[in-house]
Design a protein around this motif. Structure first.
Motif, PDB file in Angstrom:
ATOM      1  N   GLY A  40       0.819  -1.215   0.000  1.00 37.20           N
ATOM      2  CA  GLY A  40       0.000   0.000   0.000  1.00 37.20           C
ATOM      3  C   GLY A  40       0.848   1.258   0.000  1.00 37.20           C
ATOM      4  O   GLY A  40       2.038   1.230   0.338  1.00 37.20           O
ATOM      5  N   ALA A  41       0.229   2.386  -0.401  1.00 32.61           N
ATOM      6  CA  ALA A  41       0.896   3.697  -0.316  1.00 32.61           C
ATOM      7  C   ALA A  41       0.149   4.612   0.640  1.00 32.61           C
ATOM      8  O   ALA A  41       0.753   5.450   1.315  1.00 32.61           O
ATOM      9  CB  ALA A  41       0.968   4.349  -1.691  1.00 32.61           C
ATOM     10  N   ARG A  43      -1.483   4.077   3.680  1.00 34.47           N
ATOM     11  CA  ARG A  43      -1.650   3.002   4.651  1.00 34.47           C
ATOM     12  C   ARG A  43      -2.268   3.504   5.943  1.00 34.47           C
ATOM     13  O   ARG A  43      -2.020   4.620   6.365  1.00 34.47           O
ATOM     14  CB  ARG A  43      -0.283   2.369   4.953  1.00 34.47           C
ATOM     15  CG  ARG A  43       0.401   1.778   3.716  1.00 34.47           C
ATOM     16  CD  ARG A  43       1.870   1.516   3.978  1.00 34.47           C
ATOM     17  NE  ARG A  43       2.059   0.723   5.173  1.00 34.47           N
ATOM     18  CZ  ARG A  43       1.996  -0.610   5.221  1.00 34.47           C
ATOM     19  NH1 ARG A  43       1.796  -1.275   4.113  1.00 34.47           N
ATOM     20  NH2 ARG A  43       2.149  -1.258   6.346  1.00 34.47           N
ATOM     21  N   GLN A 164      -8.770  10.360  -3.440  1.00 33.71           N
ATOM     22  CA  GLN A 164      -7.867   9.325  -3.977  1.00 33.71           C
ATOM     23  C   GLN A 164      -8.427   8.528  -5.168  1.00 33.71           C
ATOM     24  O   GLN A 164      -7.713   8.265  -6.125  1.00 33.71           O
ATOM     25  CB  GLN A 164      -7.490   8.374  -2.848  1.00 33.71           C
ATOM     26  CG  GLN A 164      -6.496   7.295  -3.254  1.00 33.71           C
ATOM     27  CD  GLN A 164      -6.115   6.429  -2.081  1.00 33.71           C
ATOM     28  OE1 GLN A 164      -5.354   6.847  -1.226  1.00 33.71           O
ATOM     29  NE2 GLN A 164      -6.657   5.236  -2.018  1.00 33.71           N
ATOM     30  N   ASP A 165      -9.678   8.082  -5.048  1.00 34.39           N
ATOM     31  CA  ASP A 165     -10.221   7.222  -6.108  1.00 34.39           C
ATOM     32  C   ASP A 165     -11.565   7.739  -6.580  1.00 34.39           C
ATOM     33  O   ASP A 165     -12.500   7.859  -5.781  1.00 34.39           O
ATOM     34  CB  ASP A 165     -10.499   5.793  -5.594  1.00 34.39           C
ATOM     35  CG  ASP A 165      -9.257   4.995  -5.320  1.00 34.39           C
ATOM     36  OD1 ASP A 165      -8.455   4.809  -6.247  1.00 34.39           O
ATOM     37  OD2 ASP A 165      -9.089   4.558  -4.176  1.00 34.39           O
ATOM     38  N   ASP A 243     -13.249   6.801  -3.074  1.00 33.91           N
ATOM     39  CA  ASP A 243     -12.425   6.579  -1.876  1.00 33.91           C
ATOM     40  C   ASP A 243     -11.809   7.924  -1.550  1.00 33.91           C
ATOM     41  O   ASP A 243     -10.915   8.406  -2.253  1.00 33.91           O
ATOM     42  CB  ASP A 243     -11.342   5.520  -2.143  1.00 33.91           C
ATOM     43  CG  ASP A 243     -10.502   5.256  -0.885  1.00 33.91           C
ATOM     44  OD1 ASP A 243     -10.785   5.883   0.159  1.00 33.91           O
ATOM     45  OD2 ASP A 243      -9.577   4.416  -0.956  1.00 33.91           O
ATOM     46  N   GLU A 286     -15.631   5.659   0.659  1.00 29.58           N
ATOM     47  CA  GLU A 286     -14.674   4.983   1.542  1.00 29.58           C
ATOM     48  C   GLU A 286     -13.890   6.018   2.341  1.00 29.58           C
ATOM     49  O   GLU A 286     -13.540   7.065   1.802  1.00 29.58           O
ATOM     50  CB  GLU A 286     -13.733   4.157   0.654  1.00 29.58           C
ATOM     51  CG  GLU A 286     -12.713   3.301   1.382  1.00 29.58           C
ATOM     52  CD  GLU A 286     -11.920   2.458   0.373  1.00 29.58           C
ATOM     53  OE1 GLU A 286     -12.501   1.962  -0.618  1.00 29.58           O
ATOM     54  OE2 GLU A 286     -10.707   2.315   0.572  1.00 29.58           O
ATOM     55  N   LEU A 336     -13.385  -2.682   3.939  1.00 28.52           N
ATOM     56  CA  LEU A 336     -12.494  -3.162   2.890  1.00 28.52           C
ATOM     57  C   LEU A 336     -11.708  -4.347   3.450  1.00 28.52           C
ATOM     58  O   LEU A 336     -11.257  -4.309   4.599  1.00 28.52           O
ATOM     59  CB  LEU A 336     -11.526  -2.029   2.497  1.00 28.52           C
ATOM     60  CG  LEU A 336     -11.147  -1.947   1.027  1.00 28.52           C
ATOM     61  CD1 LEU A 336     -12.389  -1.733   0.175  1.00 28.52           C
ATOM     62  CD2 LEU A 336     -10.149  -0.841   0.763  1.00 28.52           C
ATOM     63  N   LYS A 338      -8.411  -6.246   2.908  1.00 31.19           N
ATOM     64  CA  LYS A 338      -7.093  -6.340   2.271  1.00 31.19           C
ATOM     65  C   LYS A 338      -6.288  -7.291   3.142  1.00 31.19           C
ATOM     66  O   LYS A 338      -5.950  -6.939   4.284  1.00 31.19           O
ATOM     67  CB  LYS A 338      -6.412  -4.970   2.283  1.00 31.19           C
ATOM     68  CG  LYS A 338      -7.056  -3.895   1.400  1.00 31.19           C
ATOM     69  CD  LYS A 338      -6.441  -2.530   1.740  1.00 31.19           C
ATOM     70  CE  LYS A 338      -6.699  -1.497   0.672  1.00 31.19           C
ATOM     71  NZ  LYS A 338      -6.317  -0.131   1.137  1.00 31.19           N
ATOM     72  N   ARG A 367      -4.127  -3.593  -3.381  1.00 33.63           N
ATOM     73  CA  ARG A 367      -3.377  -2.437  -2.895  1.00 33.63           C
ATOM     74  C   ARG A 367      -2.935  -1.620  -4.118  1.00 33.63           C
ATOM     75  O   ARG A 367      -3.042  -2.077  -5.254  1.00 33.63           O
ATOM     76  CB  ARG A 367      -2.118  -2.870  -2.112  1.00 33.63           C
ATOM     77  CG  ARG A 367      -2.369  -3.736  -0.907  1.00 33.63           C
ATOM     78  CD  ARG A 367      -3.360  -3.158   0.089  1.00 33.63           C
ATOM     79  NE  ARG A 367      -3.049  -1.856   0.614  1.00 33.63           N
ATOM     80  CZ  ARG A 367      -2.723  -1.597   1.886  1.00 33.63           C
ATOM     81  NH1 ARG A 367      -2.657  -2.587   2.757  1.00 33.63           N
ATOM     82  NH2 ARG A 367      -2.504  -0.361   2.309  1.00 33.63           N
TER      83      ARG A 367
END
Ligand code: PGA
Ligand code: ZN
Length: 437
Positions: A40-41, A43, A164-165, A243, A286, A336, A338, A367
């Motif tokens: 991940g970046a 995190r 972010q997303d 997100d 998110e 989520l 992960k 990730r």
């Protein structure tokens, strides 16, 4: 019953060009299980720590110390163990590292071994991975509804925009193939709009278009325009998922949108997100506030939990205790999943079960640093998690996972695509799924 003959870790490279760990688990009968740790970046502070070497070479990212843990500590401890019971093997791995953040062995070492053991058990059972997972955990397999990134931002795009997303979901599709087809149209429509504006400038970490926008809203406007340009009506077959990854720009209840040079408190930030929920066909959001802002998360859930899916990522870090706590507290309605955030497959499974017990949705996720490893497609399908988040519609480490879902769909049959059902509690679900769920 087959035993483990050998476990070997090797250094391979992820989609960002950073080193990561691949593990081969070889069984006494010669069969192989193989998996690679993602990275991940953005995190969460409470997630399992990847073990990295530090120092001047490879940006401090080398994994020799974690590889030594695989080859010199985990391998001898698991040698000769009977494969088959994932929980037993994961417990044996965890017994070697009681530290809360798993930094003795390293989350990267642990996840690669745990997933490789799962692959080896599937090989020993003579089953495809998704089938082994479904049988082992007594779950009904299904093809998930994906969240697919169109623009990448935040920590995945040099913070060019704060959010972010920017993703789409196609809950109105009749099959996974149709989701892929419509996503391809939307992705290229978005690229064409950026090109028309002279703003097309490459892609972000997960393959979404580089977000050369003047505001976060401009990204949302462009996404709506792209859905229309692709011939769809936003809010019908195709909807939006965000997100926010708010921990990246919000600390201690202060949210700073760098792009727009605005800073606000939790209440004002939640108001802003509420206006977006009113203005755009968003069904899932998110980490709307920072991981250190549980009151904000609870307030956001109180205000909007009956109309959108609210996913905890950095806030819950795939941790079953945090999910139980948050569910009692009234924060989030989805989590989520992960595997590398928590460490082992068994712990991720516990988290999914805790979420489902609370009436929450589980969303299996990649990730931002990924590889050709497609384990998560099998996890999502085999567990029948209902949703899968992998990143964009570009770059092979992402496409490999979508393509694997198509192969699993061939094995399962098209009527096992979950469609919009996981969104039943959202406004879209209420509008579209009347009488279906
Ligand atoms: P990551 O973030 O960079 O930590 O993988 C992905 C996400 O926030 O969902
Ligand atoms: Zn996230």
């Amino acid at each position: 019953m087959v035993a483990i003959k050998s476990i070997k870790g090797r250094r391979v490279w992820d989609s960002r060009g950073n080193p990561t760990i691949e593990v081969d688990v070889v069984l006494e009968n010669g069969l192989l299980g193989r998996a690679i740790a993602p990275a991940g970046a953005s995190r969460g502070s409470r997630e399992a720590m990847d073990k990295r070497d530090g120092g001047p070479t490879l940006r401090g990212m080398d994994v020799q110390k974690a590889l030594a843990q695989v080859n010199e500590v985990i391998a001898p401890a698991l040698s000769s163990r009977i494969i088959g019971n994932q929980a037993e093997i994961d417990a044996a791995i965890l017994a070697l590292d009681p530290s809360p953040l798993k930094d003795k062995l390293g989350g990267n070492a642990i996840v690669a071994v745990s997933l490789a053991v799962l692959h080896a058990a599937a090989a020993a059972a003579g089953k495809p991975l998704w089938q082994h997972i479904a049988d082992h955990y007594r779950r009904t397999p299904s093809i998930p509804l994906p969240e697919i990134q169109i623009f990448g931002g935040g920590a995945h795009a040099g913070r060019r925009v704060d959010i972010q997303d920017f993703m789409i979901m196609v809950p109105g599709a009749g099959s996974f193939d149709e989701v892929m087809e419509i996503t391809s149209e939307v992705y290229f429509a978005a690229g064409a709009i950026m090109a028309e504006k002279g703003r097309l400038s490459g892609i972000a970490d997960e393959g979404g278009w580089w977000p050369a926008f003047d505001s976060n809203e401009e990204a949302l406007e462009t996404l709506v325009a792209a859905i229309e340009k692709a011939g769809e009506k936003p809010g019908e077959k195709v909807v939006i998922s965000l997100d926010i990854a708010a921990s990246e720009f919000g600390k201690k209840g202060r949210y700073r949108l760098a792009l727009e040079d605005r800073e606000m408190d939790t209440t004002a930030f939640i108001d802003l997100l509420g206006r977006w929920l009113d203005a755009y066909p968003i069904v899932s959001i998110e980490d709307p506030v920072g991981e250190d802002d549980p009151e904000g998360m609870r307030e956001f859930t109180r205000l909007f939990g009956d109309r959108v899916q609210i996913i905890g990522d950095d806030y819950l870090v795939t941790n079953s205790s945090l999910v139980k706590e948050a569910a009692e507290y009234g924060a989030c309605n989805a989590v989520l999943i992960k595997v590398n955030q928590v460490g082992t497959v068994s712990e991720a499974m516990d988290t999914l079960l805790a979420a489902e017990k609370a009436g929450w949705q589980g969303v299996v996720s990649a990730r931002s640093g990924e590889t050709e490893d497609v384990s998560i497609s099998h996890l999502s399908a085999g567990l029948g998690s209902g949703q899968l988040k992998v990143g964009s519609f570009n770059r092979s480490e992402r496409m490999a996972k979508w393509n694997e879902c198509l192969r699993i769909q061939d094995a399962l049959g098209p009527n096992r695509f979950v469609g919009g059902r996981p969104l039943a509690k959202t406004w879209w679900g209420r509008k579209q799924l009347k009488g279906i769920v």
